[in-house]
Design a protein around this motif. Structure first.
Motif, mmCIF file in Angstrom:
data_model
loop_
_atom_site.group_PDB
_atom_site.id
_atom_site.type_symbol
_atom_site.label_atom_id
_atom_site.label_comp_id
_atom_site.label_asym_id
_atom_site.label_seq_id
_atom_site.Cartn_x
_atom_site.Cartn_y
_atom_site.Cartn_z
ATOM 1 N N THR A 26 0.838 -1.215 0.000
ATOM 2 C CA THR A 26 0.000 0.000 0.000
ATOM 3 C C THR A 26 0.865 1.254 0.000
ATOM 4 O O THR A 26 0.585 2.209 -0.743
ATOM 5 C CB THR A 26 -0.962 -0.004 1.204
ATOM 6 O OG1 THR A 26 -1.664 -1.250 1.230
ATOM 7 C CG2 THR A 26 -1.980 1.125 1.102
ATOM 8 N N ASP A 30 -6.861 0.006 3.879
ATOM 9 C CA ASP A 30 -5.978 0.309 2.742
ATOM 10 C C ASP A 30 -6.693 1.193 1.726
ATOM 11 O O ASP A 30 -6.096 2.119 1.170
ATOM 12 C CB ASP A 30 -5.490 -0.996 2.081
ATOM 13 C CG ASP A 30 -4.358 -1.650 2.869
ATOM 14 O OD1 ASP A 30 -3.995 -1.099 3.944
ATOM 15 O OD2 ASP A 30 -3.842 -2.688 2.432
ATOM 16 N N GLU A 78 -4.095 -4.761 -5.473
ATOM 17 C CA GLU A 78 -3.304 -5.148 -4.304
ATOM 18 C C GLU A 78 -3.913 -6.419 -3.741
ATOM 19 O O GLU A 78 -5.015 -6.414 -3.186
ATOM 20 C CB GLU A 78 -3.285 -4.045 -3.229
ATOM 21 C CG GLU A 78 -2.415 -4.492 -2.052
ATOM 22 C CD GLU A 78 -2.354 -3.534 -0.873
ATOM 23 O OE1 GLU A 78 -2.443 -2.314 -1.060
ATOM 24 O OE2 GLU A 78 -2.190 -4.049 0.259
HETATM 25 MG MG MG Z 1 -1.853 -3.062 2.131
#
Ligand code: MG
Ligand code: GTP
Length: 219
Positions: A43, A70, A115
């Motif tokens: 992140t 996040d 992600e």
């Molecule tokens: Mg993360």
């Protein structure tokens, strides 16, 4: 009669992944799947990366078991952010990513960052429809992880050694990592980065821009 449940799950996932890739290609979006252990710096790397590209042309799908933390970190940075909560799932699936794509305006972006859930085993087995796989390995995790978790590193298109600002602090031999990689993946470029000092980030940005250029010229 032979029934192979795992194979059929992966086949079903692969079919959805192909459809995701078709949708991304049609919109001219290059999708990068970031995979690593929890806390390797995915992140924070995105927090530094997106402003260096055209932030308005970037979207993120963030996978975590729980919370929107996040997504909250990235919300003020990327033009579009969607959090996917997997509950007990240790990786994203193509179906979850397909649903995430439904929430995005693909026509207005150039880069989609996915992600993945922090995990060194499960994410690598699941094609999400991405174009490139970026695998992160942070210095505090130790210099033995490539040898212990080879399946994560084998399909990587780029390998980022992260948190290199901590190299002097920890007992860590980079040469071990590179020796293990020379047996497992010699194809992917290796980039040493620190998201806190900025070291190496320009090489990573250049790599991303190259992938985008390659996709545009292919299409
Ligand atoms: Mg993360
Ligand atoms: N020293 C140092 N710390 C870093 C660096 N990158 C990330 N961190 C720290 O490492 C911790 C984890 O970073 P995240 O970016 O949240 O890691 P992540 O991979 O997204 O974690 P998950 O989403 O939980 O898998 C945070 O405290 C970051 O500030 C770096 O380059 N150097």
């Amino acid at each position: 009669m032979k029934i192979n449940v795992v194979e059929s799950v992966l086949k079903a996932n692969d079919a959805v992944a192909r459809e995701n890739r078709r949708r991304l290609d049609a919109a001219g979006v290059v999708a990068v799947n970031l995979m690593s252990a929890p806390g390797s710096g995915k992140t924070l790397l995105l927090e530094k990366t997106i402003p260096a590209l055209a932030a308005a042309r970037c979207a993120v799908l963030v996978g975590d078991l729980q919370t929107t933390r996040d997504a909250e970190r990235l919300a003020g940075i990327a033009a579009q952010v969607t959090q996917i909560n997997t509950g007990t799932g240790c990786h994203l699936t193509a179906t979850q990513v397909g649903e995430g794509l439904d929430s995005l305006d693909l026509r207005s972006i150039d880069f989609l960052f996915i992600e993945n859930v922090g995990n060194m085993v499960c994410p690598a087995a699941f094609d999400l429809g991405e174009h490139r796989r970026a695998v992160l390995l942070s210095v505090p995790e130790g210099d033995d992880k490539v040898a212990k978790y080879p399946t994560l590193f084998q399909p990587a298109d780029v390998i980022l050694l992260t948190k290199v600002d901590l190299l002097g602090v920890l007992d860590y031999q980079r040469s071990k990592v590179y020796q293990d990689l020379s047996r497992i993946n010699t194809r992917a470029p290796r980039i040493e980065v620190s998201s806190t000092t900025g070291q190496g980030l320009d090489r990573w940005f250049a790599w991303l821009k190259d992938q985008r250029r390659a996709q545009v010229s292919d299409s």
